[in-house]
Design a protein around this motif. Sequence first.
Motif, PDB file in Angstrom:
ATOM      1  N   ASP A 182       0.840  -1.196   0.000  1.00  0.00           N
ATOM      2  CA  ASP A 182       0.000   0.000   0.000  1.00  0.00           C
ATOM      3  C   ASP A 182       0.878   1.250   0.000  1.00  0.00           C
ATOM      4  N   PRO A 183       0.979   1.984  -1.120  1.00  0.00           N
ATOM      5  CA  PRO A 183       0.322   1.704  -2.397  1.00  0.00           C
ATOM      6  C   PRO A 183       1.194   0.837  -3.291  1.00  0.00           C
ATOM      7  N   ILE A 184       0.554   0.208  -4.275  1.00  0.00           N
ATOM      8  CA  ILE A 184       1.305  -0.421  -5.357  1.00  0.00           C
ATOM      9  C   ILE A 184       1.978   0.712  -6.133  1.00  0.00           C
ATOM     10  N   THR A 185       3.294   0.683  -6.268  1.00  0.00           N
ATOM     11  CA  THR A 185       4.018   1.829  -6.810  1.00  0.00           C
ATOM     12  C   THR A 185       4.156   1.759  -8.325  1.00  0.00           C
ATOM     13  N   ARG A 186       4.700   2.848  -8.887  1.00  0.00           N
ATOM     14  CA  ARG A 186       4.901   3.036 -10.323  1.00  0.00           C
ATOM     15  C   ARG A 186       3.595   2.925 -11.099  1.00  0.00           C
ATOM     16  N   ILE A 187       2.486   3.313 -10.465  1.00  0.00           N
ATOM     17  CA  ILE A 187       1.229   3.475 -11.174  1.00  0.00           C
ATOM     18  C   ILE A 187       0.634   4.802 -10.761  1.00  0.00           C
ATOM     19  N   GLU A 188      -0.401   5.240 -11.467  1.00  0.00           N
ATOM     20  CA  GLU A 188      -1.096   6.460 -11.122  1.00  0.00           C
ATOM     21  C   GLU A 188      -2.195   6.099 -10.123  1.00  0.00           C
ATOM     22  N   GLY A 189      -2.272   6.818  -9.027  1.00  0.00           N
ATOM     23  CA  GLY A 189      -3.373   6.621  -8.098  1.00  0.00           C
ATOM     24  C   GLY A 189      -2.985   5.864  -6.858  1.00  0.00           C
ATOM     25  N   HIS A 190      -3.995   5.425  -6.104  1.00  0.00           N
ATOM     26  CA  HIS A 190      -3.784   4.814  -4.798  1.00  0.00           C
ATOM     27  C   HIS A 190      -4.469   3.451  -4.761  1.00  0.00           C
ATOM     28  N   LEU A 191      -3.684   2.405  -4.935  1.00  0.00           N
ATOM     29  CA  LEU A 191      -4.186   1.037  -4.935  1.00  0.00           C
ATOM     30  C   LEU A 191      -3.503   0.252  -3.830  1.00  0.00           C
ATOM     31  N   ARG A 192      -4.296  -0.421  -3.045  1.00  0.00           N
ATOM     32  CA  ARG A 192      -3.786  -1.332  -2.014  1.00  0.00           C
ATOM     33  C   ARG A 192      -4.114  -2.756  -2.446  1.00  0.00           C
ATOM     34  N   VAL A 193      -3.139  -3.627  -2.311  1.00  0.00           N
ATOM     35  CA  VAL A 193      -3.348  -5.038  -2.584  1.00  0.00           C
ATOM     36  C   VAL A 193      -2.921  -5.844  -1.372  1.00  0.00           C
TER      37      VAL A 193
ATOM     38  N   HIS B 145       0.822   3.662 -24.105  1.00  0.00           N
ATOM     39  CA  HIS B 145       1.341   2.294 -24.128  1.00  0.00           C
ATOM     40  C   HIS B 145       2.859   2.272 -23.954  1.00  0.00           C
ATOM     41  N   ILE B 146       3.555   3.243 -24.547  1.00  0.00           N
ATOM     42  CA  ILE B 146       5.004   3.321 -24.361  1.00  0.00           C
ATOM     43  C   ILE B 146       5.340   3.582 -22.899  1.00  0.00           C
ATOM     44  N   VAL B 147       4.654   4.540 -22.301  1.00  0.00           N
ATOM     45  CA  VAL B 147       4.907   4.867 -20.886  1.00  0.00           C
ATOM     46  C   VAL B 147       4.610   3.666 -20.001  1.00  0.00           C
TER      47      VAL B 147
ATOM     48  N   TYR C  19       7.624   0.868 -20.419  1.00  0.00           N
ATOM     49  CA  TYR C  19       8.981   1.251 -20.003  1.00  0.00           C
ATOM     50  C   TYR C  19       9.009   1.897 -18.619  1.00  0.00           C
ATOM     51  N   THR C  20       8.122   2.846 -18.377  1.00  0.00           N
ATOM     52  CA  THR C  20       8.196   3.596 -17.125  1.00  0.00           C
ATOM     53  C   THR C  20       7.520   2.878 -15.972  1.00  0.00           C
ATOM     54  N   LEU C  21       6.416   2.201 -16.249  1.00  0.00           N
ATOM     55  CA  LEU C  21       5.601   1.654 -15.168  1.00  0.00           C
ATOM     56  C   LEU C  21       5.780   0.158 -14.942  1.00  0.00           C
ATOM     57  N   SER C  22       6.283  -0.579 -15.922  1.00  0.00           N
ATOM     58  CA  SER C  22       6.316  -2.038 -15.779  1.00  0.00           C
ATOM     59  C   SER C  22       7.671  -2.690 -16.010  1.00  0.00           C
ATOM     60  N   ALA C  23       8.505  -2.106 -16.841  1.00  0.00           N
ATOM     61  CA  ALA C  23       9.742  -2.795 -17.243  1.00  0.00           C
ATOM     62  C   ALA C  23      10.631  -3.131 -16.051  1.00  0.00           C
ATOM     63  N   LEU C  24      10.608  -2.270 -15.029  1.00  0.00           N
ATOM     64  CA  LEU C  24      11.492  -2.506 -13.888  1.00  0.00           C
ATOM     65  C   LEU C  24      11.045  -3.684 -13.024  1.00  0.00           C
TER      66      LEU C  24
ATOM     67  N   VAL D 106       3.882  -9.980  -7.295  1.00  0.00           N
ATOM     68  CA  VAL D 106       2.582  -9.305  -7.226  1.00  0.00           C
ATOM     69  C   VAL D 106       2.594  -8.074  -8.126  1.00  0.00           C
ATOM     70  N   LEU D 107       3.684  -7.304  -8.055  1.00  0.00           N
ATOM     71  CA  LEU D 107       3.789  -6.117  -8.898  1.00  0.00           C
ATOM     72  C   LEU D 107       3.732  -6.489 -10.375  1.00  0.00           C
ATOM     73  N   ARG D 108       4.404  -7.564 -10.742  1.00  0.00           N
ATOM     74  CA  ARG D 108       4.406  -7.969 -12.149  1.00  0.00           C
ATOM     75  C   ARG D 108       2.997  -8.167 -12.688  1.00  0.00           C
ATOM     76  N   THR D 109       2.200  -8.899 -11.958  1.00  0.00           N
ATOM     77  CA  THR D 109       0.860  -9.214 -12.459  1.00  0.00           C
ATOM     78  C   THR D 109      -0.054  -8.007 -12.402  1.00  0.00           C
ATOM     79  N   VAL D 110      -0.029  -7.256 -11.305  1.00  0.00           N
ATOM     80  CA  VAL D 110      -0.909  -6.086 -11.214  1.00  0.00           C
ATOM     81  C   VAL D 110      -0.511  -5.038 -12.239  1.00  0.00           C
ATOM     82  N   HIS D 111       0.790  -4.769 -12.364  1.00  0.00           N
ATOM     83  CA  HIS D 111       1.227  -3.768 -13.339  1.00  0.00           C
ATOM     84  C   HIS D 111       0.892  -4.169 -14.774  1.00  0.00           C
ATOM     85  N   SER D 112       0.777  -5.464 -15.051  1.00  0.00           N
ATOM     86  CA  SER D 112       0.485  -5.888 -16.423  1.00  0.00           C
ATOM     87  C   SER D 112      -0.886  -5.405 -16.892  1.00  0.00           C
TER      88      SER D 112
END
Length: 566
Positions: A8-19, A104-106, A109-114, A535-541
Motif C-alpha cells: 500500500d500503495p502499489i508503486t509506479r502506477i497512477e493513483g492509490h491502490l492497495r493489494v 502504451h510506451i509509458v 517502459y516507465t511503469l512495468s519494465a522494472l 505481485v507487482l508484475r501481475t498487477v502492473h500488467s
Amino acid sequence: MAQRITIDPITRIEGHLRVDIEVDGGKVTKAWSSGQMYRGIENILKGRDPRDAWMFVQRICGVCTTVHGLASVRAVEDALQLPIPLNAQLVRNMVQAIHCLQDHIVHFYTLSALDWVDVVSALDADPVKTAALAETLSNWPGNSAKRFSAVKDKLKGLVASGQLGPFANAYWGHPAMKLPPEANLMAVSHYLEALDYQRKATQALGIIGGKNPHVQNLCVGGIANNLNQDNETGLTMERLYFIKQLIEEVRDFIKMVYQSDVAAIGALYKEWIPYGAGVTNYMAAPDMFTDVEGTKGDLPGGTIFNADLSTVKPFTTISDSYFKENVEESIARAWYDGDWSKNPFEEDTDPKYTDFQDEGRYSWMKAPRFQGKPMQVGPLAQVLVGYAQGHELTVKAANDFLGRLNSVAGTNLGPEILHGTIGRHAGRAIRAGMMADLALKHWDLLVNNLATGDYEIFNQPVFPKGEQRGVGIHEAPRGILSHWIIIQDGKIKNYQAVVPSTWNAGPRDGQGQPGPYEASLVGNPIAEPEKPLEVLRTVHSFDPCIACAVHMLDPEGKEVIKVKAL
C-alpha cells in the motif's frame, strides 16, 4: 501457515491502490484489491449543463488525458441521437490513437519494465554482446555498441552517486529477476529512448488537441479545431504534416523497439506464461469510427467468455444495446450506502465508509459485471476479441508478434499463450502497433476529406424538454470506458462513469466473485514474501490507473507507504 502481505500503495502506477494477499507454500492463495480514494465526480455533475460535463470529467485523471472527455461527449450525443461531422470523427480518432501511442510506451517502459529488468545487473554487461543481442531482434539504429557503452557509463555514474533517480525503487537482485546482463543493458537503453518517443506523441497530441494533458478541442456535437486551410491559427497542412512526421517516428520505435523488447521479455521469462490469467471473460469496445453515425469502426469490440474464442459476440455500434442492457455494478463489498447491483442509469454514489473488512467491505471501487460475470478489459481483451472475429488488422498484428516471440523463444505458440501476465504485455504491444497504423490511416482519411472542401466540424445540439438517456463508450488505453448520463430538461440528472480500472481492479461482488486483479494473483509464485515482486508484475500488467476508478479524498493522516509481511 499462511502469511498476510499488504502492499500500500502499489508503486509506479497512477493513483492509490492497495493489494492484500495471503501466501502459503510459496504461492498466493487469496487476494484483495482495494481502491483507497473516493471518487465524487458523479455528484459534482448533478444539475450542470451536459455540454460542460466533458471538461469536468477529464479531471478524473491526469494520465488518461483524453478518454473521459471523448466518452462524455459521446454520452450526450447518444442521448440526443446527434451525429457529428466526419471531420470531427476523424480528428477525435487521431486524438485517441496518438494518446494510446504515448500511453502504451509509458506503461511498458516507465511503469512495468522494472518488474522484469534488473538495472544494476546491466553494469556487468558487455556493450558489444548487447549490440549483437539487439541485432537479433531488430535493426533499430540505436542498437549500437557505442550507444550501449554510453548508457552503461551513465548508469555507472548513477549507481556511484547513490542516487538512482527513476531506477531507485525496485527489487534489484531479486531471485525472480532472470534476464542476462546484456538484456538488462539493452532494456535500460531503450527505457531512456522511450522517454523521447513518448514526448513526441505528447507533442503531436498537444498540437491536435490544443493542450496536453486534458485536450481542449472537444465539444458536444463535434470538435473545436479550425480546419480552414486559409487561416494560420487553425490546423493547417503544415501542422498536420508535422503531426504525421511525429506519428511515423513513434510508429517506428513501437515496431522496432517496444514490440521487440516485449517479445524478448516474454521469451526469456517464458516460465511466466502460465501465470496471471485469472478472469478469462473479455470485453472490448468498438472504436475508431469511419462514419458519422458510429456504425463502422476500425477497432472491433465485443465479448468472449471462459477463454473460448468461439464464444465471441460483437458490439456492432457506438450505441450497442447488447452492451447497454447487460452492465451492472455491485456495491456489496464497496464503501457505499446499500447492498445493490444496478445498471449504471439507476445507480447512486453515496459513500459510507467502514474500515477494511476481509469478509465485508474493503474498497471505494464498485464491482462492474456483464451478465453477472466479471470481465477482463484492456488491450489484451481487444486483441482477443478482434482475433476471434477474424479482424484483418488484428489477426496480422497478433500473428506477426507471436512469430517474433516464437523466434526468440524457440517455440511454436499461438494466441492461447496470451491469457496471463505476459499475454497482457503482448496484447498492449500488439495494440500499440495497430494504433500507430490507424493513426496514419485516419490522418489520410482526414486530409483526403479536407481536399474535397469539407471543413465542417460541428452540429448544434438541441436539448428537448423531458428525459433523455445516453451512453458514451470508448476503448481507452486500459480498456472499455463508458459514461452514462440522464438529462432532465437540459440539465444532468444522473451521471456515472464505469471505467477500465474499475472493471479490472474492482472487489468481489455480492456473489463472492473476485475481480480480475484478485483472481489473477491467485497461484502466482512468491519467492520472497518481504519483497513481493511477483505481485507487482501481475498487477502492473493490467496498467492500473486508480484515479479513474476512485477520486477525491482528504488524505490527512493517511500513511503514504506500507509494505508489511505478517
